[in-house]
Design a protein around this motif. Sequence first.
Motif, mmCIF file in Angstrom:
data_model
loop_
_atom_site.group_PDB
_atom_site.id
_atom_site.type_symbol
_atom_site.label_atom_id
_atom_site.label_comp_id
_atom_site.label_asym_id
_atom_site.label_seq_id
_atom_site.Cartn_x
_atom_site.Cartn_y
_atom_site.Cartn_z
ATOM 1 N N MET A 144 0.821 -1.206 0.000
ATOM 2 C CA MET A 144 0.000 0.000 0.000
ATOM 3 C C MET A 144 0.860 1.264 0.000
ATOM 4 N N LEU A 145 1.921 1.258 0.785
ATOM 5 C CA LEU A 145 2.801 2.416 0.841
ATOM 6 C C LEU A 145 3.455 2.672 -0.505
ATOM 7 N N PHE A 146 4.028 1.644 -1.087
ATOM 8 C CA PHE A 146 4.702 1.795 -2.380
ATOM 9 C C PHE A 146 3.712 2.172 -3.479
ATOM 10 N N SER A 147 2.580 1.472 -3.520
ATOM 11 C CA SER A 147 1.623 1.663 -4.617
ATOM 12 C C SER A 147 1.045 3.071 -4.626
ATOM 13 N N PHE A 148 0.509 3.510 -3.494
ATOM 14 C CA PHE A 148 -0.124 4.818 -3.461
ATOM 15 C C PHE A 148 0.898 5.947 -3.547
ATOM 16 N N SER A 149 2.106 5.721 -3.066
ATOM 17 C CA SER A 149 3.143 6.742 -3.187
ATOM 18 C C SER A 149 3.532 6.931 -4.646
ATOM 19 N N LEU A 150 3.760 5.824 -5.365
ATOM 20 C CA LEU A 150 4.120 5.919 -6.781
ATOM 21 C C LEU A 150 2.985 6.515 -7.602
ATOM 22 N N PHE A 151 1.753 6.235 -7.198
ATOM 23 C CA PHE A 151 0.602 6.782 -7.912
ATOM 24 C C PHE A 151 0.459 8.283 -7.673
ATOM 25 N N MET A 152 0.435 8.703 -6.418
ATOM 26 C CA MET A 152 0.169 10.098 -6.098
ATOM 27 C C MET A 152 1.311 11.031 -6.477
ATOM 28 N N VAL A 153 2.542 10.529 -6.487
ATOM 29 C CA VAL A 153 3.663 11.397 -6.823
ATOM 30 C C VAL A 153 3.619 11.830 -8.282
ATOM 31 N N ILE A 154 2.865 11.111 -9.101
ATOM 32 C CA ILE A 154 2.687 11.524 -10.504
ATOM 33 C C ILE A 154 2.077 12.918 -10.560
ATOM 34 N N TYR A 155 1.139 13.205 -9.677
ATOM 35 C CA TYR A 155 0.503 14.519 -9.661
ATOM 36 C C TYR A 155 1.472 15.599 -9.175
ATOM 37 N N THR A 156 2.348 15.236 -8.256
ATOM 38 C CA THR A 156 3.356 16.197 -7.800
ATOM 39 C C THR A 156 4.319 16.531 -8.925
ATOM 40 N N VAL A 157 4.753 15.505 -9.656
ATOM 41 C CA VAL A 157 5.615 15.733 -10.819
ATOM 42 C C VAL A 157 4.903 16.614 -11.833
ATOM 43 N N ALA A 158 3.628 16.322 -12.078
ATOM 44 C CA ALA A 158 2.862 17.092 -13.060
ATOM 45 C C ALA A 158 2.776 18.564 -12.673
ATOM 46 N N SER A 159 2.613 18.836 -11.387
ATOM 47 C CA SER A 159 2.534 20.227 -10.942
ATOM 48 C C SER A 159 3.832 20.973 -11.192
#
Length: 338
Positions: A144-159
């Motif tokens: 859960m930690l790895f999956s949601f971190s890799l998913f949500m960080v995409i939005y941080t990169v996009a910003s």
Amino acid sequence: MIAIFKTKCLLLIRNPLHYIISTLIICLFVYLMGYQSNESIAIASSLNEEKTTQILQGMPFYNYELHTELEARELVGKSKMKVAIFLYEKEFKLVVASDFMDSALLQNELKMQYQKALMTKELSPAFQLNYENDEYIYSHSLLMLFSFSLFMVIYTVASGVSYILAERNSGVWDRLLVSSISKWQAYTANLAYAFCISYAQMILVFSIFHYVAGVDFYGKFIYALLSLIPYLLCVIALAIFIASITSTVSQFNTMMMVIAISFSMLGGLYWSLEFVSSPIIYALSYISPIKYGLEILNGVTLYNSTWNELLQPISILLFMAVVLMGIGINMMEKKANV
């Protein structure tokens, strides 16, 4: 170049709300998905209290109720509970309802806890567990930690990358290039900013769950942080490519949202790829950077893989990063010259 980078950092410091909220969302999702479960499990243990506690503490994502073996079997038989676990000195047994879908995952987690107990000599050394290198090992909290971190960080990169598109549309980019700043310096400053804010966010999230929530990284916390770098470089390159084929920031954000959700589904966020039966879905997973990011993180922590063994997913991520970055920047420049 440094001036552009500093300017972006100052803007973040002055308005950090979005960054803080996205970090909190990651932590909240991981906590809710990794540590909260309404599923209750009946436990019948012949071990003493200390040994029973040691086994169960390693699996904090279920609610446990202690019963006698007969009571536990009756609860499952009457459909009042879906799972009963019987803990013995040399083995464990599972009794599961027909509609319980996570029996294989639970079994692997129990094996891991028994193995850890053996290493500390808390259980009888007569209990034997043989592991092959290709055996699937499961840790719900880490997944859960790895999956949601890799998913949500995409939005941080996009910003972070969206600044390039916004500055191009507003004319700021052209004014920067008229000054003494070259194109490569402008690109490097923006990409370095996107990398730094996303990597800092991952370090913060991982540190919270490791040092505060007590998530076990199996002694490879620093290596897990280092293994994020190829993934982040690939996601940044992906964002550059999406920016090159969109015209406005709103279009860019919409595309990144669709891609993030699609790649998370294909990459193993909602279900583990080891249990995917559809060959089409499994084949499509190879286009998702999240798949390779999870493979590297799981290899470093759970499987104790060497860097040579992780060379393939790392190489794929770096190859994708180079290709997407090259195509993206080239397309941006062509659009600017039209």
